[in-house]
Structure formats: structure tokens, C-alpha cells
Design an enzyme around this catalytic site. Structure first.
Site, PDB file in Angstrom:
ATOM      1  N   SER A  62       0.810  -1.220   0.000  1.00 39.49           N
ATOM      2  CA  SER A  62       0.000   0.000   0.000  1.00 39.49           C
ATOM      3  C   SER A  62       0.842   1.268   0.000  1.00 39.49           C
ATOM      4  O   SER A  62       1.993   1.276   0.466  1.00 39.49           O
ATOM      5  CB  SER A  62      -0.926   0.017   1.215  1.00 39.49           C
ATOM      6  OG  SER A  62      -1.729  -1.134   1.260  1.00 39.49           O
TER       7      SER A  62
HETATM    8  N1  SAH Z   1      -0.686  -4.584   4.156  1.00 38.20           N
HETATM    9  C1  SAH Z   1      -0.064  -4.952   2.910  1.00 38.20           C
HETATM   10  C2  SAH Z   1      -0.968  -4.667   1.727  1.00 38.20           C
HETATM   11  C3  SAH Z   1      -1.168  -5.891   0.929  1.00 38.20           C
HETATM   12  S1  SAH Z   1      -2.411  -5.811  -0.306  1.00 38.20           S
HETATM   13  C4  SAH Z   1       1.310  -4.308   2.773  1.00 38.20           C
HETATM   14  O1  SAH Z   1       1.655  -3.472   3.589  1.00 38.20           O
HETATM   15  O2  SAH Z   1       2.058  -4.700   1.856  1.00 38.20           O
HETATM   16  C5  SAH Z   1      -3.655  -6.835   0.431  1.00 38.20           C
HETATM   17  C6  SAH Z   1      -3.309  -8.266   0.675  1.00 38.20           C
HETATM   18  O3  SAH Z   1      -4.492  -8.896   1.156  1.00 38.20           O
HETATM   19  C7  SAH Z   1      -2.862  -9.086  -0.527  1.00 38.20           C
HETATM   20  O4  SAH Z   1      -1.613  -9.625  -0.278  1.00 38.20           O
HETATM   21  C8  SAH Z   1      -3.924 -10.194  -0.639  1.00 38.20           C
HETATM   22  O5  SAH Z   1      -3.403 -11.430  -1.048  1.00 38.20           O
HETATM   23  C9  SAH Z   1      -4.456 -10.256   0.780  1.00 38.20           C
HETATM   24  N2  SAH Z   1      -5.783 -10.829   0.959  1.00 38.20           N
HETATM   25  C10 SAH Z   1      -6.891 -10.682   0.200  1.00 38.20           C
HETATM   26  N3  SAH Z   1      -7.930 -11.361   0.739  1.00 38.20           N
HETATM   27  C11 SAH Z   1      -7.464 -11.949   1.892  1.00 38.20           C
HETATM   28  C12 SAH Z   1      -8.048 -12.781   2.897  1.00 38.20           C
HETATM   29  N4  SAH Z   1      -9.329 -13.170   2.852  1.00 38.20           N
HETATM   30  N5  SAH Z   1      -7.266 -13.176   3.921  1.00 38.20           N
HETATM   31  C13 SAH Z   1      -5.960 -12.818   4.004  1.00 38.20           C
HETATM   32  N6  SAH Z   1      -5.357 -12.046   3.079  1.00 38.20           N
HETATM   33  C14 SAH Z   1      -6.091 -11.612   2.036  1.00 38.20           C
END
Ligand code: SAH
Length: 222
Positions: A62
Site C-alpha cells: 500500500s
Molecule cells: N498490508 C499490505 C498490503 C497488501 S495488499 C502491505 O503493507 O504490503 C492486500 C493483501 O491482502 C494481498 O496480499 C492479498 O493477497 C491479501 N488478501 C486478500 N484477501 C485476503 C483474505 N481473505 N485473507 C488474508 N489475506 C487476504
């Protein structure tokens, strides 16, 4: 001052403070976490860019401002227990780990969960536990949480996560019926059965895929 440290200070001034973010706890945390350690090797030069960056599995790390905004909305204190859904790169988990002693984070892609776990260990965030699984189901063994942050957008606020909030606890989550535009909301658990929801503005997140999210492949639930 080292190269990355300088870029990090610039990020604080130009991306966070310039946009009106003045929560000192959050500014301190983003000022400490080495974002370059959570960025894919080929994008290290862009680690402090004012935007999200692509990571493996078609996901994103993000934008720093969004991480700061969501973290500030959680109203964290050091002794709060925090759950993050969507570990991704592990960057936001590290930010949470700077502020709180107990951080739990869940990622549905095993490759991402494994990489994030290794990075968090290397950077010294031993207070962050990473689990591979469906975060829409929460983490029953570690509940209740004072704060829950969801880093992916779903069609609604998962009931299971609401139930894993402590009374007085806050959840920050992007929700909306569209796959690429959501409203960021803060849900506050007022009492056992009462929740208050506030709108924090429009955001664009990758889809929340799981039992209480979208179905695999990003299709709407039938
Ligand atoms: N907080 C992260 C942002 C990652 S983007 C950072 O700082 O890099 C969001 C993430 O949520 C993705 O990696 C995706 O695979 C994950 N995601 C989506 N649905 C999910 C679920 N039901 N449970 C766990 N992770 C999930």
C-alpha cells in the site's frame, strides 16, 4: 544520513505531514520501518514513492499515506492487540509492530505469507505473528482484538471480524460493491451488540477474497 533514511524523512514531510497527518505515534512508526526491506528487489529505488507498488501474486504494497491514515484511525496504544488481514509485503504489519506489542497478521497467499514472515524476522519485528489463511475468518485463538485493519476491499464488513473486536475496539476496512473502488470505514464496537460506522473517504484496494469476501477470480458472490 543514509540514502534511505533521507528518503524516509522526505516521505514523512511531503506525503504525510503535507496531507495533514500529524499523529506523532504514527509518524514515528513510519519514520522507523525500513520500507525498502519490504519492497521487491527490482523496485527498491521506488520504495519511498508516493504510490502503491506491485508485489508477487498480483498484489500491492500500500501507499505510505494510506498505511499512515489507516493506522492513525485505529487509535493504537502499545498494549493493544492488533489483527491485520492482508499481510502482503509485511510493511504495514511492521508499522503496527512499531506501535503495539502484539500484532497478528493473516495472508491468503502462502508465498506472500512466507516472504513477509522472513522479512519481519530479518528486520527484527519478532512481535508480529504471520499466519497463512483466510483472514475474513479472523484469528479465533487470539481474539478479541482492540484493533483490526483490513488491507483489501470486500463487499461488506465480515461479521466474524466484528465479533472478534473487543468492546470499544476499532476496525478499519475498505468496503463496497465495486472491485476497484471502496469506501474506507471505521467500525467501532460500542457494546456487545452495538457498532458505530464512520466513513473515512474513497479508496482503491485489491479485492478481499475469502469466505466473507469476494470469490476467487474476483467475481461477485452468487
Ligand atoms: N498490508 C499490505 C498490503 C497488501 S495488499 C502491505 O503493507 O504490503 C492486500 C493483501 O491482502 C494481498 O496480499 C492479498 O493477497 C491479501 N488478501 C486478500 N484477501 C485476503 C483474505 N481473505 N485473507 C488474508 N489475506 C487476504
Amino acid at each position: 544520513m543514509s540514502h534511505f533514511k533521507k528518503l524516509r524523512q522526505q516521505m514523512i514531510d511531503e506525503q504525510l505531514k503535507a496531507r495533514g497527518l500529524h499523529d506523532q505515534t504514527v509518524l514515528n512508526a513510519l519514520g522507523k520501518v525500513p520500507r525498502e526491506a519490504f519492497t521487491p528487489a527490482d523496485l527498491i529505488g521506488s520504495a519511498y514513492r508516493d504510490s502503491p507498488l506491485p508485489i508477487e501474486e498480483n498484489q500491492t504494497i500500500s501507499q505510505p499515506y494510506i498505511v499512515a491514515l489507516m493506522t492513525a484511525a485505529l487509535e493504537l496504544k502499545p498494549d493493544h492487540r492488533v489483527l491485520e488481514v492482508g499481510t502482503g509485503s509485511g510493511y504495514a504489519a511492521a508499522v503496527l509492530g512499531e506501535i503495539c506489542e502484539n500484532v497478528y497478521t493473516i495472508e491468503r497467499h502462502k508465498t506472500l505469507a512466507d516472504t513477509a514472515r522472513a522479512r519481519l524476522k530479518e528486520t527484527g519485528y519478532t512481535n508480529v505473528q504471520v499466519k497463512h489463511g483466510d483472514g475474513t475468518l479472523g484469528w479465533v485463538e487470539q481474539a478479541p482484538f482492540d484493533a483490526i485493519i483490513v488491507a483489501a476491499g470486500g463487499p461488506e464488513v465480515p461479521q466474524t471480524l466484528k465479533e472478534q473486536l473487543a468492546i470499544g475496539g476499532r476496525m478499519v476496512i475498505p468496503v463496497g460493491q465495486s472491485l476497484n473502488l471502496q469506501k474506507l470505514v471505521r467500525v467501532r464496537r460500542i457494546s456487545k451488540d452495538e457498532y458505530k460506522t464512520e466513513d473515512l473517504g474513497d479508496v482503491r484496494f485489491v479485492p478481499l477474497v475469502g469466505a466473507a469476501g469476494w470469490q476467487e477470480e474476483g467475481n461477485e458472490r452468487s
